[in-house]
Write an enzyme that holds these catalytic residues in place. Structure first.
Site, PDB file in Angstrom:
ATOM      1  N   LYS A   9     -76.842  19.152 122.591  1.00 14.06           N
ATOM      2  CA  LYS A   9     -78.142  18.818 122.001  1.00 14.06           C
ATOM      3  C   LYS A   9     -79.101  20.023 122.015  1.00 14.06           C
ATOM      4  O   LYS A   9     -78.865  21.027 122.702  1.00 14.06           O
ATOM      5  CB  LYS A   9     -78.737  17.636 122.767  1.00 14.06           C
ATOM      6  N   TYR A  49     -78.007   8.007 114.856  1.00 13.76           N
ATOM      7  CA  TYR A  49     -78.521   7.162 115.941  1.00 13.76           C
ATOM      8  C   TYR A  49     -79.016   5.816 115.413  1.00 13.76           C
ATOM      9  O   TYR A  49     -79.835   5.167 116.069  1.00 13.76           O
ATOM     10  CB  TYR A  49     -79.613   7.897 116.710  1.00 13.76           C
ATOM     11  N   ASN A 112     -81.125  15.405 127.441  1.00 17.67           N
ATOM     12  CA  ASN A 112     -80.014  15.275 128.384  1.00 17.67           C
ATOM     13  C   ASN A 112     -78.751  16.025 127.946  1.00 17.67           C
ATOM     14  O   ASN A 112     -77.643  15.691 128.347  1.00 17.67           O
ATOM     15  CB  ASN A 112     -79.750  13.796 128.697  1.00 17.67           C
ATOM     16  N   HIS A 115     -74.205  14.556 123.966  1.00 18.35           N
ATOM     17  CA  HIS A 115     -73.840  13.211 123.497  1.00 18.35           C
ATOM     18  C   HIS A 115     -72.329  13.085 123.544  1.00 18.35           C
ATOM     19  O   HIS A 115     -71.617  14.046 123.246  1.00 18.35           O
ATOM     20  CB  HIS A 115     -74.295  12.997 122.047  1.00 18.35           C
ATOM     21  N   GLU A 126     -68.134   8.532 114.179  1.00 17.47           N
ATOM     22  CA  GLU A 126     -68.900   9.745 114.456  1.00 17.47           C
ATOM     23  C   GLU A 126     -68.114  11.002 114.086  1.00 17.47           C
ATOM     24  O   GLU A 126     -68.688  11.978 113.604  1.00 17.47           O
ATOM     25  CB  GLU A 126     -69.296   9.776 115.933  1.00 17.47           C
TER      26      GLU A 126
HETATM   27  P1  ATP Z   1     -75.404   9.504 124.005  1.00 11.78           P
HETATM   28  O1  ATP Z   1     -75.319   8.329 123.077  1.00 11.78           O
HETATM   29  O2  ATP Z   1     -76.362  10.589 123.530  1.00 11.78           O
HETATM   30  O3  ATP Z   1     -74.080  10.015 124.433  1.00 11.78           O
HETATM   31  P2  ATP Z   1     -75.829   7.675 126.140  1.00 11.78           P
HETATM   32  O4  ATP Z   1     -74.762   6.869 125.498  1.00 11.78           O
HETATM   33  O5  ATP Z   1     -75.687   8.049 127.581  1.00 11.78           O
HETATM   34  O6  ATP Z   1     -76.058   9.026 125.383  1.00 11.78           O
HETATM   35  P3  ATP Z   1     -77.728   5.948 124.813  1.00 11.78           P
HETATM   36  O7  ATP Z   1     -78.207   4.741 125.518  1.00 11.78           O
HETATM   37  O8  ATP Z   1     -76.703   5.808 123.742  1.00 11.78           O
HETATM   38  O9  ATP Z   1     -77.240   6.995 125.925  1.00 11.78           O
HETATM   39  O10 ATP Z   1     -79.001   6.688 124.241  1.00 11.78           O
HETATM   40  C1  ATP Z   1     -78.841   7.696 123.263  1.00 11.78           C
HETATM   41  C2  ATP Z   1     -79.776   8.832 123.569  1.00 11.78           C
HETATM   42  O11 ATP Z   1     -81.117   8.405 123.436  1.00 11.78           O
HETATM   43  C3  ATP Z   1     -79.695   9.363 125.022  1.00 11.78           C
HETATM   44  O12 ATP Z   1     -78.642  10.259 125.230  1.00 11.78           O
HETATM   45  C4  ATP Z   1     -81.042  10.029 125.159  1.00 11.78           C
HETATM   46  O13 ATP Z   1     -81.075  11.322 124.542  1.00 11.78           O
HETATM   47  C5  ATP Z   1     -81.937   9.073 124.393  1.00 11.78           C
HETATM   48  N1  ATP Z   1     -82.517   8.057 125.297  1.00 11.78           N
HETATM   49  C6  ATP Z   1     -81.878   7.028 125.891  1.00 11.78           C
HETATM   50  N2  ATP Z   1     -82.699   6.307 126.654  1.00 11.78           N
HETATM   51  C7  ATP Z   1     -83.919   6.891 126.544  1.00 11.78           C
HETATM   52  C8  ATP Z   1     -85.211   6.628 127.078  1.00 11.78           C
HETATM   53  N3  ATP Z   1     -85.425   5.595 127.893  1.00 11.78           N
HETATM   54  N4  ATP Z   1     -86.224   7.461 126.735  1.00 11.78           N
HETATM   55  C9  ATP Z   1     -86.028   8.490 125.893  1.00 11.78           C
HETATM   56  N5  ATP Z   1     -84.833   8.802 125.331  1.00 11.78           N
HETATM   57  C10 ATP Z   1     -83.792   8.023 125.666  1.00 11.78           C
HETATM   58 MG    MG Z   2     -74.721   6.365 123.426  1.00 15.34          MG
END
Ligand code: ATP
Ligand code: MG
Length: 137
Positions: A9, A49, A112, A115, A126
């Site tokens: 990212k 997303y 973070n 992804h 994807e």
């Molecule tokens: P990814 O899908 O990016 O691999 P993930 O599956 O661990 O990560 P998801 O719940 O799918 O997490 O959320 C997608 C992305 O949205 C997260 O990786 C993060 O960048 C963002 N995100 C998730 N929760 C929050 C939050 N509470 N506040 C801000 N951003 C968030």
């Molecule tokens: Mg996810």
């Protein structure tokens, strides 16, 4: 073997961490079988997303994902989806285990660093979102 789609990212490309993150990927036994550095358009980020579009953080997430370059990658390995999620660590780096990418590099729950796909169906969707068959070797 199983494939999973990875994105390094903008918070990580900004800090020049692509090579370091790739070394965690390879140390976990995953092979990078396609990779390119791109800048997502807003339309692409919103579509990618789309499952999160009702979430409170969706707008900020899209702003973040278009804020700088990303490196999109297709990874392959035994139980690739779970193997990558394990080395990524928890979504919120405050909860991530030692030795994971997010523990070592992520800034916060949004910034973070990586992804990874969460299931075989999403991995396939994807992967085809970013790569054509001739780009995968
Ligand atoms: P990814 O899908 O990016 O691999 P993930 O599956 O661990 O990560 P998801 O719940 O799918 O997490 O959320 C997608 C992305 O949205 C997260 O990786 C993060 O960048 C963002 N995100 C998730 N929760 C929050 C939050 N509470 N506040 C801000 N951003 C968030
Ligand atoms: Mg996810």
């Amino acid at each position: 073997v199983e494939r999973t789609l990875s994105i390094i990212k903008p918070d990580a490309t900004e800090r020049n961490l692509t090579g370091k993150i790739n070394s965690y990927i390879e140390a976990a036994g995953l092979r990078i079988i396609a990779q390119k550095r791109i800048r997502l358009t807003r339309d692409q980020a919103e579509a990618f997303y789309g499952v999160h579009k009702e979430r409170s953080f969706f707008g900020e997430l899209v702003d973040f994902m278009v804020s700088g370059p990303v490196v999109v990658q297709l990874l392959e390995g035994e139980n690739g989806i779970a193997a990558y999620r394990e080395v990524m660590g928890a979504t919120n780096p405050a909860n991530a285990d030692a030795g994971t990418i997010r523990k070592d590099f992520a800034i916060d729950v949004q910034n973070n660093s990586v992804h990874g796909s969460d299931a075989p169906e999403t991995a396939a969707v994807e992967a085809s979102f970013f790569f054509s068959e001739i780009e995968i070797v």
